[in-house]
Design an enzyme around this catalytic site. Sequence first.
Site, PDB file in Angstrom:
ATOM      1  CB  ILE A   1      -0.913   0.042   1.258  1.00 32.47           C
ATOM      2  CG1 ILE A   1      -1.725  -1.239   1.406  1.00 32.47           C
ATOM      3  CG2 ILE A   1      -1.807   1.270   1.219  1.00 32.47           C
ATOM      4  CD1 ILE A   1      -2.573  -1.299   2.677  1.00 32.47           C
TER       5      ILE A   1
ATOM      6  N   GLY B   1       3.579 -17.222   5.764  1.00 34.49           N
ATOM      7  CA  GLY B   1       4.763 -16.468   5.363  1.00 34.49           C
ATOM      8  C   GLY B   1       4.661 -14.978   5.606  1.00 34.49           C
TER       9      GLY B   1
ATOM     10  CE  LYS C   1       4.337  -3.294   9.248  1.00 36.81           C
ATOM     11  NZ  LYS C   1       3.500  -4.487   9.202  1.00 36.81           N
TER      12      LYS C   1
ATOM     13  N   GLY D   1       4.189  -9.959   1.854  1.00 34.61           N
ATOM     14  CA  GLY D   1       4.279 -10.872   0.706  1.00 34.61           C
ATOM     15  C   GLY D   1       5.353 -10.354  -0.239  1.00 34.61           C
TER      16      GLY D   1
HETATM   17  N1  HSE Z   1       4.726  -9.378   9.748  1.00 32.43           N
HETATM   18  C1  HSE Z   1       4.007  -8.360   9.080  1.00 32.43           C
HETATM   19  C2  HSE Z   1       2.538  -8.712   9.083  1.00 32.43           C
HETATM   20  C3  HSE Z   1       4.393  -8.164   7.650  1.00 32.43           C
HETATM   21  O1  HSE Z   1       2.139  -9.787   9.533  1.00 32.43           O
HETATM   22  O2  HSE Z   1       1.779  -7.890   8.613  1.00 32.43           O
HETATM   23  C4  HSE Z   1       5.514  -7.247   7.402  1.00 32.43           C
HETATM   24  O3  HSE Z   1       5.408  -6.033   8.035  1.00 32.43           O
END
Ligand code: HSE
Length: 419
Positions: free
Chosen positions: A129, A180, A198, A295
């Site tokens: 995004i 993953g 974040k 991903g």
């Molecule tokens: N581990 C994070 C999540 C992905 O599960 O959204 C990468 O920031």
Amino acid sequence: MIKVGIIGVGTVGTSVAQILKDNADVISARAGQDIEVKSGVVKNLNKDRGLDIVITDNVDDVLNDSEIDIVVELMGGVEEAFGVVKKALKSGKAVVTANKALLAYHRYELQDIAGTIAFEYEAAVAGGIPIITALRDGLSANHIESIVGIMNGTCNYMMTKMANEGVAYDDILQEAQDLGYAEADPSFDVGGFDAAHKLLILASIAYGIDAKPEDILIEGIQDVSSEDVAFAKEFGYVIKLLTIAKKDGSEVELRVHACLIKQDEMIAKIDGVMNAISVVGDKVGETLYYGPGAGGDATASAVVANIIDIARSGKSTPMLGFDKPMEGTLTLKPSAEIKSKYYLRINVSDKTGVLAKITKIFEIHNISVETMLQKSTSDISANLLISTHIAKESNIQDMISELEKLDFVNSKPVMIRIV
Ligand code: HSE
């Protein structure tokens, strides 16, 4: 021709190299020149990545290569990555990173070191995004009033499964890891730290706030039980891990925690591993961003967008969005001052007078009950399900500490904030 070196050729690094190759036609046209990955750094030289680039296990092969214009840092971690990125910037190379932990701790130092050298990090927040670009460029005319997001796909997947299929927390974590999306250490996901990293990056761009993870309220989903998920559903709510930044006068509150959200809210409908972020600006109103937060290809899409931008202009906008400090700088609101509505589940011995004693403690701590329901859990115990009117965080915390000491309160009361 722009040459790129990738430090950390794992899932995302491999996708970056592959996208630059697969989409070379459109990328070259958009960038105004060809872009090529010259080399990549890995820990394990024996693993075949299926790429036709030079692979090395020595980071200096990339950092000291005068032909490389852009270093893409995908190694993860904080201090080692900080050292590598500093070295790249000091040798005049532009940097693109997806490393949110690095930025959560060192973004202001990196901004100073980078100066006019491009340093980009679109993939660090919500993967594919383009929220950094939206916030830093598209919404730059606005005072940002709030940012509320689902920014951890692992937690959202787990909460969705618990709500929709009644699966227990422990059974679902492994499943989430198998997808993953989870961090190498999944406690970063379920503990709320990944989302907090974040949030801190977005808070700098939106408000110029220089805070570290230790400074803000971070809770995960570890204590959310199937019982609470079921109660939430019964009363028309879902439980999600939310990432919240909210301006309140000259203060900004930053927090990550599980929340009860009304089922008909837009953000309540974001299911599975997807991310969504609502940003409210004072002029634009509410804007909403939705997409894959992790991903290989989705994250690499953001990395490559940064590479294209650098190839076009060679110069970054101010890395964190502010060219100079704002007058009347905003400050971080202490977590104890945060105000919210709360859901409490208190398991008590089902005896005469217990309810009166509990409500007295609510009164002492200046907490007003909005709704209350009692559900028996056995012949001698019951759950009190209580929602409060707006209350102060410190009062709630003090009240919980007092409640849990009482002999008729059977376990630590569960508290989930309501948004
Ligand atoms: N581990 C994070 C999540 C992905 O599960 O959204 C990468 O920031």
